[in-house]
Design a protein around this motif. Structure first.
Motif, PDB file in Angstrom:
ATOM      1  N   LEU A  35      70.249  50.023  11.105  1.00 14.83           N
ATOM      2  CA  LEU A  35      69.345  49.252  10.285  1.00 14.83           C
ATOM      3  C   LEU A  35      68.048  49.448  10.173  1.00 14.83           C
ATOM      4  N   GLY A  36      67.829  50.958  10.418  1.00 11.25           N
ATOM      5  CA  GLY A  36      66.266  51.254   9.979  1.00 11.25           C
ATOM      6  C   GLY A  36      66.269  51.163   8.385  1.00 11.25           C
ATOM      7  N   THR A  37      66.006  50.337   7.494  1.00 14.80           N
ATOM      8  CA  THR A  37      65.795  50.272   6.242  1.00 14.80           C
ATOM      9  C   THR A  37      64.675  49.151   5.912  1.00 14.80           C
ATOM     10  N   ASP A  38      64.482  49.218   4.402  1.00 13.21           N
ATOM     11  CA  ASP A  38      63.445  48.091   4.079  1.00 13.21           C
ATOM     12  C   ASP A  38      64.357  46.838   3.744  1.00 13.21           C
ATOM     13  N   VAL A  39      63.595  45.904   3.238  1.00  9.17           N
ATOM     14  CA  VAL A  39      63.997  44.479   3.094  1.00  9.17           C
ATOM     15  C   VAL A  39      65.267  44.402   2.220  1.00  9.17           C
ATOM     16  N   ILE A  56      75.554  42.505  12.853  1.00  4.67           N
ATOM     17  CA  ILE A  56      74.473  43.155  12.576  1.00  4.67           C
ATOM     18  C   ILE A  56      73.686  43.483  13.634  1.00  4.67           C
ATOM     19  N   ASP A  57      73.102  44.549  13.970  1.00  2.00           N
ATOM     20  CA  ASP A  57      72.040  44.799  15.087  1.00  2.00           C
ATOM     21  C   ASP A  57      71.038  45.943  14.432  1.00  2.00           C
ATOM     22  N   HIS A  58      69.963  46.089  15.215  1.00  2.30           N
ATOM     23  CA  HIS A  58      68.880  46.836  14.890  1.00  2.30           C
ATOM     24  C   HIS A  58      68.710  47.841  16.015  1.00  2.30           C
ATOM     25  N   MET A  59      68.281  49.146  15.791  1.00  2.00           N
ATOM     26  CA  MET A  59      68.212  50.046  16.995  1.00  2.00           C
ATOM     27  C   MET A  59      67.012  49.689  17.776  1.00  2.00           C
ATOM     28  N   HIS A  60      66.342  48.538  17.442  1.00  2.17           N
ATOM     29  CA  HIS A  60      65.037  48.538  18.263  1.00  2.17           C
ATOM     30  C   HIS A  60      65.185  46.651  18.771  1.00  2.17           C
ATOM     31  N   SER A  61      66.441  46.096  18.604  1.00  2.11           N
ATOM     32  CA  SER A  61      66.596  44.899  18.838  1.00  2.11           C
ATOM     33  C   SER A  61      66.105  44.453  20.383  1.00  2.11           C
ATOM     34  N   GLU A  62      66.475  45.284  21.179  1.00  6.38           N
ATOM     35  CA  GLU A  62      66.260  45.295  22.434  1.00  6.38           C
ATOM     36  C   GLU A  62      64.614  44.729  22.864  1.00  6.38           C
ATOM     37  N   ALA A  63      63.621  45.409  22.292  1.00  9.04           N
ATOM     38  CA  ALA A  63      62.329  45.330  22.193  1.00  9.04           C
ATOM     39  C   ALA A  63      61.959  43.975  21.497  1.00  9.04           C
ATOM     40  N   VAL A  64      62.612  43.818  20.102  1.00  9.82           N
ATOM     41  CA  VAL A  64      62.100  42.876  19.435  1.00  9.82           C
ATOM     42  C   VAL A  64      62.525  41.429  20.115  1.00  9.82           C
ATOM     43  N   ALA A 229      57.810  46.970  16.846  1.00 11.94           N
ATOM     44  CA  ALA A 229      58.724  48.261  17.113  1.00 11.94           C
ATOM     45  C   ALA A 229      58.800  48.863  15.556  1.00 11.94           C
ATOM     46  N   GLN A 230      59.333  50.347  15.536  1.00  8.30           N
ATOM     47  CA  GLN A 230      59.216  50.817  14.399  1.00  8.30           C
ATOM     48  C   GLN A 230      60.638  50.612  13.598  1.00  8.30           C
ATOM     49  N   ASP A 231      60.766  51.550  12.574  1.00  6.67           N
ATOM     50  CA  ASP A 231      62.079  51.371  11.627  1.00  6.67           C
ATOM     51  C   ASP A 231      62.261  49.990  11.047  1.00  6.67           C
ATOM     52  N   ASN A 232      60.992  49.453  10.669  1.00  5.88           N
ATOM     53  CA  ASN A 232      60.963  48.095   9.932  1.00  5.88           C
ATOM     54  C   ASN A 232      61.753  47.097  10.853  1.00  5.88           C
TER      55      ASN A 232
END
Lengths: 367, 544
Positions: A35-39, A56-64, A229-232
């Motif tokens: 899910l590294g993408t813009d809005v 839906i999950d994001h690669m940086h969900s853990e940190a967020v 975190a990166q990748d938006n």
């Protein structure tokens, strides 16, 4: 130049999208991850998830979610990077492992105070448990280091918080005198800002640090600036928030959005084989799924992705802000901001791929 | 395409109308009854009430603040399985999609999000772009921002303030300006913990009064359609009626709108040193003809307070229910998000409930008092139907009062008030008057040329049931709601203004952002193409 592949072989974009739609339609549980993408890309992905009952999950969900959990279980003082830049006269940095990009961000925040600041002047910096890598100091400001081993951080924070509140504290590896000096200096700051990267911190350490900042506000002003975190990841979290009321790690399997950070953790879903189809998105860079044996995969990535084995479908997508215009979280302002394409290209956006994919789905794909 | 709403009781106070008649619509506008023409579609409104679409001038429905509240309270809105799955994200409990549908179902067709910090404007517009059916607008929050405070400190001209305000409105695609605890958030950054109307912001040396006054005149002189929208100092504190009275006096004949006045209607009488001073405040409003107010009615139940009054929210952390919060020291105002539960058996909450109703009932002119709960701060907007019913029935009020703590009711005048709102008064308060306050000449009424936003209600003696689910709602002439449920999914427009300005301000702002933040000022801009909807904006002309 569009680039699409089916099972490693070049294919027309429309063909690849039609094939992807078939895979998702036939899937019993689709996972939309990376899910590294813009809005716009996130918006399309969430709408697709609703329609197909996906997770839906994001690669940086853990940190967020680690930072979010502090807010939603206790409370958090926040400030913006811009306000920290003009106002902070003291910085408290916690933990090590601030990787290169995060360091760069930190450097952006704590530029020299000669320009812009309301009251130019010296800035004091304290770094708790920075680890052994001395080279990590990002700026030429004198930094006072307290402790070293990041594993000591939770205890150090607890003891420091106790001393800030003039409560007794037990002996730790840092001397009582230097602890009291730091506690005193933090209380003397006029507007201090605590900074950390959630990826590197224990959740309880973050909560202790936020509590310490809250306590400091009894007599002076302090706030926090968790590094994004990166990748938006933050921009995607906001889009999830207004579209579903909930952050990522949300599933639509029951027909309505349900948030459960354990149940809908993509790593867990893949490991337990609870998902049979992965839509992997990484538009900012060619990151690939981090799992040894992912399920049938549709990958939308930046160019030059290196897969250990080719995904069933691979579509090369443009990067927001480079190939096409977009909206994303800006770490230097702490807001969603529009970015214009720096080098506009024909590369298709994530939003466009998913919109075409959704249009290619059969009317009702779940029963 | 000619549409007729036939035979309803048409209540249209803007056009002095209350009679049984037809309403005709063509191409999204109300038209005169065409002679000899036949409607393509006719909707039977016999025995029903026909009003213009309702307008909410103050409801926190979009932006960083609202989404932070959503993310803070996942448990507040998770069970939502019963909604029908006919529209996108229909099952999400507290989403932008749900907001638009819930408003439309009650017959509301225009809603103003009143508190967006300029730097978060794009975020707010993205959420509004996902808010279906209704038209919407944002007010930008100024008055704690360094640029304005520096202009005032340096005694810059009123033209300089106007150019800046015009620049902010244009870049943020806003509709109007709100000031929230003027100077209070800036003072809080300097460790000030209480801030009143004549207190001075450290470092800038300007008072709250000066900030409000300069913005009030800038908005007036720019001929913006909506006057300055003011959130006073000292929100929620015992005795703060003095702050409200002082602010009203300072309006000095120039238009000024005071938001959620209920939260400033407290005296210090009684054993607990907390009482309703709403009666006194209402008298002051009755006398100050240039002042309008909205109420910010409290209703009992769980909610979350979302306010750019960061100082007040910081001080309210200890009262958070449940015990969690987010406080942002932002670039200008910042924001505080603090969950709260108003309880029937809580003395203070009961006084707040009564004080709001006193304001509604004691301010005589329904065109100067507006219907809000300051959503979600006093209560969610979905409580509106219950409040309409309370205003329209003294018996219903008596029933509620009997169930509330007598000690609380003793420090209010509510029990003695016999007034009951009529349907035309409700229509004035929710249609005609807000359109006038927002400077929208083609809304809030059913005369020829008006936007064909129409709500049709059953004439139900249970007024709460009547207003909870409109029988029919038309947006731009298109049927969008039947019996409270959205039947046609579409998107409205966001209203904005483009006042004249001296273009040298653009260069000055560019230089300012570079000097202060080392950043280009692009990040504050709201390009229409970023919103993902065709023609998202409608430009409203300035007053002439």
């Amino acid at each position: 130049m569009q680039e699409a592949r089916i099972a490693g072989k070049s294919a027309a974009l429309d063909e690849a999208i039609a094939e992807a739609a078939k895979l998702i339609a036939a899937s019993r549980q689709t996972l939309i991850a990376g899910l590294g993408t813009d809005v716009a890309g996130a918006h399309a992905a969430i709408a697709l998830a609703e329609r197909t009952g996906a997770v839906i999950d994001h690669m940086h969900s853990e940190a967020v979610l680690r930072d979010l959990d502090v807010a939603r279980s206790s409370g958090i003082m926040l400030t913006t990077p811009t306000e920290a830049h003009v106002r902070a006269d003291a910085l408290l940095i916690a933990g090590s492992d601030l990787d290169g990009a995060l360091l760069q961000h930190l450097q952006g925040v704590i530029r020299s105070r000669e320009r812009g600041a309301d009251k130019p002047g010296e800035r004091s910096m304290f770094w708790l448990c920075p680890g052994r890598k001395r080279a990590t100091a990002p700026m030429d400001i004198a930094i006072k280091r307290i402790g070293s081993d990041p594993r000591d951080l939770p205890v150090l924070l607890a003891v420091l918080r106790a001393r800030i509140g003039d409560r007794p504290a037990g002996d730790i590896s840092v001397s009582a005198q230097s602890l009291d000096e730091v506690a005193d200096a933090l209380k003397k700051a006029r507007f201090g800002v605590a900074i950390w990267s959630a990826a590197a911190l224990d959740p309880l350490a973050i909560e202790m640090l936020c509590g310490l900042v809250s306590d400091l506000n009894a007599t002076t002003r302090w706030s926090t600036l968790p590094l994004a975190a990166q990748d938006n990841a933050i921009g995607v979290m906001y889009a999830c928030g207004w579209m579903t009321g909930l952050p990522m790690r949300t599933g639509f399997g029951r027909g309505y959005p349900r948030h459960n950070p354990w149940l809908f953790d993509s790593t867990r879903l893949v490991a337990s084989e609870e998902t049979d189809c992965l839509l992997w998105i990484s538009a900012y860079r060619p990151a690939v799924p981090p799992w040894p044996t992912p399920p049938t995969t549709i990958a939308l990535t930046g160019p030059d992705a290196r897969f250990s084995s080719p995904p069933r479908i691979h579509i090369t997508v443009g990067c927001p802000g480079r190939d096409h215009d977009g909206v994303q979280y800006s770490p230097s302002t702490g807001t969603l901001a529009a970015v214009a394409a720096a080098r506009p290209s024909e590369a298709i956006s994530v939003a466009d791929v998913i919109t075409k994919l959704a249009a290619a789905l059969p009317e009702r794909e779940i029963t | 395409m000619l549409t007729r709403i036939a035979g309803g009781r048409v209540i249209d106070p803007a056009n002095d109308r209350d009679d049984v008649n037809d309403i005709w619509m063509r191409d999204g506008r109300i038209v005169e009854a065409p002679l000899g023409a036949r409607a393509d579609t006719t909707y039977d409104a016999a025995n029903k009430i026909v009003m213009a679409g309702a307008i909410d001038i103050h409801s926190h429905i979009a932006g960083w603040n609202v989404t932070t509240a959503r993310l803070l309270l996942p448990e507040h809105h998770w069970a939502a399985a019963s909604r029908p799955a006919t529209t996108p994200l229909a099952q999400a409990g507290w989403s932008a999609f749900h907001t638009g549908r819930a408003y439309a179902g009650m017959g509301f067709t225009t809603v103003v999000e009143p508190a967006v910090s300029p730097h978060y404007a794009l975020h707010a517009h993205l959420e509004l772009a996902d808010t279906p059916i209704i038209d919407k607008a944002i007010l930008v929050v100024l008055g704690n921002d360094d640029y304005l405070l520096s202009l005032l400190r340096n005694n810059e001209s009123s033209a300089a303030v106007e150019d800046y305000v015009a620049w902010v409105l244009d870049t943020s695609r806003a509709f109007g300006v709100k000031v929230v605890n003027a100077g209070g958030a800036a003072a809080f950054k300097e460790n000030v913990r209480a801030f009143s109307f004549d207190d001075v912001v450290p470092h800038y040396g300007v008072s709250s009064r000066q900030i409000v006054n300069s913005l009030q005149h800038a908005v007036h002189d720019l001929a913006l359609p909506h006057p300055l929208h003011v959130h006073c100092n000292n929100l929620g504190l015992a005795g703060n009626v003095e702050t409200a009275l002082t602010t009203i006096a300072a309006a000095d004949g120039v238009p000024l709108h005071l938001a959620h006045l209920q939260f400033y209607s407290y005296g210090k009488e009684g054993e607990r040193g907390f009482s309703s001073a709403a009666a006194r405040l209402a008298e002051s409003v009755n006398a100050a003809k240039s002042v309008t107010v909205d109420v910010g009615q409290v209703m009992f139940g769980q909610t979350v307070t979302i306010s750019s009054d960061v100082l007040r929210q910081f001080n309210a952390r200890s009262q958070a229910r449940p015990r969690k919060w987010v406080i942002l020291d932002g670039d200008g105002n910042g924001v505080g998000v603090v969950p709260y539960e108003y309880r029937r058996n809580d003395f203070y909450n009961a006084v707040q409930w009564a004080a709001g109703l006193e304001l509604f009932l004691l301010i005589r002119d329904p065109s100067r008092v507006f219907f809000t709960t300051d959503h979600p701060n006093g209560a969610p907007f979905t409580c509106y139907p219950e409040i309409f019913a309370l205003l329209m029935s003294r018996d219903l009020r008596a029933e509620w009062i009997a169930a509330l703590p007598p000690a609380a009711m003793a420090v209010t005048t509510l029990a003695s008030i016999t007034r009951e709102y009529t349907l035309p008064e409700i229509a004035t308060m929710t249609r005609a008057a807000p359109a006038k306050l927002l400077g929208l000449s083609d809304r809030g009424h059913l005369g020829p040329g008006a936007v064909a936003d129409v709500a049709v209600y059953e004439d139900d003696a249970d007024r709460a049931r009547m207003f909870r689910a409109a029988a029919l709602v038309f947006k731009d002439g298109e049927l969008v709601v039947r019996n409270g449920e959205v039947t046609q999914h579409r998107y409205g427009r966001t209203l904005t203004v483009a006042p004249e300005r001296d273009r040298t301000i653009d260069r000055r702002m560019n230089a300012y952002y570079d000097e202060r933040y080392g950043l280009a000022d692009d990040f504050v801009k709201v390009p229409a193409h970023a919103l993902g909807r065709p023609e998202p904006f409608e430009f409203v002309p300035c007053r002439t």
